[in-house]
Write an enzyme that holds these catalytic residues in place. Structure first.
Site, PDB file in Angstrom:
ATOM      1  N   LEU A 151      99.111  57.527  57.484  1.00 46.35           N
ATOM      2  CA  LEU A 151      98.086  58.535  57.220  1.00 46.35           C
ATOM      3  C   LEU A 151      97.034  58.424  58.317  1.00 46.35           C
ATOM      4  O   LEU A 151      96.748  57.325  58.801  1.00 46.35           O
ATOM      5  CB  LEU A 151      97.428  58.289  55.856  1.00 46.35           C
ATOM      6  CG  LEU A 151      98.312  58.420  54.609  1.00 46.35           C
ATOM      7  CD1 LEU A 151      97.515  58.048  53.363  1.00 46.35           C
ATOM      8  CD2 LEU A 151      98.876  59.825  54.482  1.00 46.35           C
ATOM      9  N   ASP A 152      96.434  59.551  58.684  1.00 50.58           N
ATOM     10  CA  ASP A 152      95.367  59.522  59.686  1.00 50.58           C
ATOM     11  C   ASP A 152      94.212  58.655  59.203  1.00 50.58           C
ATOM     12  O   ASP A 152      94.011  58.475  58.002  1.00 50.58           O
ATOM     13  CB  ASP A 152      94.864  60.944  59.956  1.00 50.58           C
ATOM     14  CG  ASP A 152      95.925  61.832  60.571  1.00 50.58           C
ATOM     15  OD1 ASP A 152      96.846  61.295  61.204  1.00 50.58           O
ATOM     16  OD2 ASP A 152      95.826  63.065  60.409  1.00 50.58           O
ATOM     17  N   GLN A 153      93.424  58.160  60.148  1.00 48.08           N
ATOM     18  CA  GLN A 153      92.336  57.242  59.815  1.00 48.08           C
ATOM     19  C   GLN A 153      91.413  57.800  58.737  1.00 48.08           C
ATOM     20  O   GLN A 153      91.033  57.089  57.803  1.00 48.08           O
ATOM     21  CB  GLN A 153      91.522  56.910  61.074  1.00 48.08           C
ATOM     22  CG  GLN A 153      90.342  55.983  60.807  1.00 48.08           C
ATOM     23  CD  GLN A 153      89.554  55.666  62.055  1.00 48.08           C
ATOM     24  OE1 GLN A 153      89.886  56.114  63.158  1.00 48.08           O
ATOM     25  NE2 GLN A 153      88.492  54.891  61.911  1.00 48.08           N
TER      26      GLN A 153
END
Length: 316
Positions: A151-153
């Site tokens: 997942l993106d940050q």
């Protein structure tokens, strides 16, 4: 060469002949077909490390697109599993599900999944190493033990982790075959028309800004996201969407919604920031898949985090 999985620490050398059904296939695809228990990333790492040999000599990652010829013999050394060089760091992980094969956790917004520039000792991987005592799969490489997807940050929500290579392989196969069903919740600017739709475009690296992805008519990878509007704000400025990505491209939902003209609130890369939501309003709500060992169906959910819930209560 079917169903071969070396045990932990075992070194082996495999010999693969190119038979008629593989003639003309790309080398990396040929290796993946012949070694079904290893991911494409693992095969690329083996190539890059110089563990693949042919009559031409030692091959490298630059040879992955070469076409294999009938009767060619390839020798592949499967390296020993090496202990991770990353330092385990105790973290307060929110575990949604765990057994001896897999874990499912709730990743908070702001935390990176694996080590990267500026995050050498505070990634989620460091916490997983401490919790699992290094009992994680290695198919993703030494910097990404256990990581099957990411997942993106600044995206929160459900994240799946593999504790050993067999589990990792089966889960990776499900992702590749698009049999893992993902549901995301997003807060966006405006109101999409129609309120229920499907976005099908190619996504690739933005040639002007390499850290961004962009929609392309001629290049990139095919991508699909379905969406439906759950709520619209009282002021008409925002909508709350349910998104179903059918493919898994980098930044896919963020790029797709921006392309639609309804960027995610707080996304400082593809939309614009917001004082009441200092991170992108995107949450991985649900992940449905088949357990890699028991083959029982699992559906794991995590409700909205407090920051997104507060935003909804204020504007909707």
């Amino acid at each position: 060469m079917k169903n071969f999985i070396p045990s932990q620490g075992e070194r082996c050398v495999l010999e693969l002949w190119v038979t008629p059904e593989f003639c003309g296939m790309r080398l990396d695809k040929f290796l993946v077909k012949c070694l079904p228990h290893y991911s494409r990333v693992f095969i690329q790492n083996v190539l890059e490390a110089g563990y693949v040999e042919s009559p031409l000599g030692i091959l490298s990652k630059k040879h992955q697109s070469m076409k294999v010829s009938l009767g060619t013999l390839f020798r592949i050394e499967i390296p020993q599993s090496q202990p991770s060089v990353l330092k385990p760091i105790a973290m307060n992980l929110e575990i949604l599900y765990e057994d001896e094969d897999i874990m499912v956790i709730n990743k908070p917004a702001g935390q990176v999944v694996h080590p990267s520039m500026g995050h050498r000792e505070d990634s989620l991987v460091h916490g997983l190493l401490a919790h699992c005592q290094d009992q994680l799969s290695h198919l993703g490489g030494l910097q990404r033990p256990g990581i099957v997807h990411r997942l993106d940050q600044f995206t929160s929500g459900v994240l799946l982790v593999a504790k050993h290579d067999v589990a990792h392989h089966h889960l990776s196969t499900q992702f590749a075959q698009r049999s893992v069903y993902k549901t995301y919740w997003a807060i966006v600017y405006g109101a999409p028309v129609p309120p229920l739709g499907r976005i099908e475009v190619n996504i690739g690296r933005d040639p002007r800004q390499p850290l961004r992805m962009s929609v392309s008519l001629t290049k990139g990878k095919y991508s699909i996201t379905r969406y439906r509007t759950k709520m619209r704000s009282q002021c008409g400025k925002y909508s709350f969407l349910e998104c179903f990505p059918e493919t898994g491209r980098t930044h896919q939902i963020r790029v797709h919604l921006s392309h639609l003209g309804h960027g995610i609130v707080g996304d400082q890369v593809y939309s614009r920031s917001h004082k009441d939501l200092p991170r992108q309003g995107l949450h991985a709500y649900q992940l449905s898949f088949v357990h890699p060992i028991t083959f029982h169906p699992l559906c794991i959910t995590r409700e909205l985090p407090e920051d997104m819930m507060t935003f909804l209560h204020h504007y909707f």
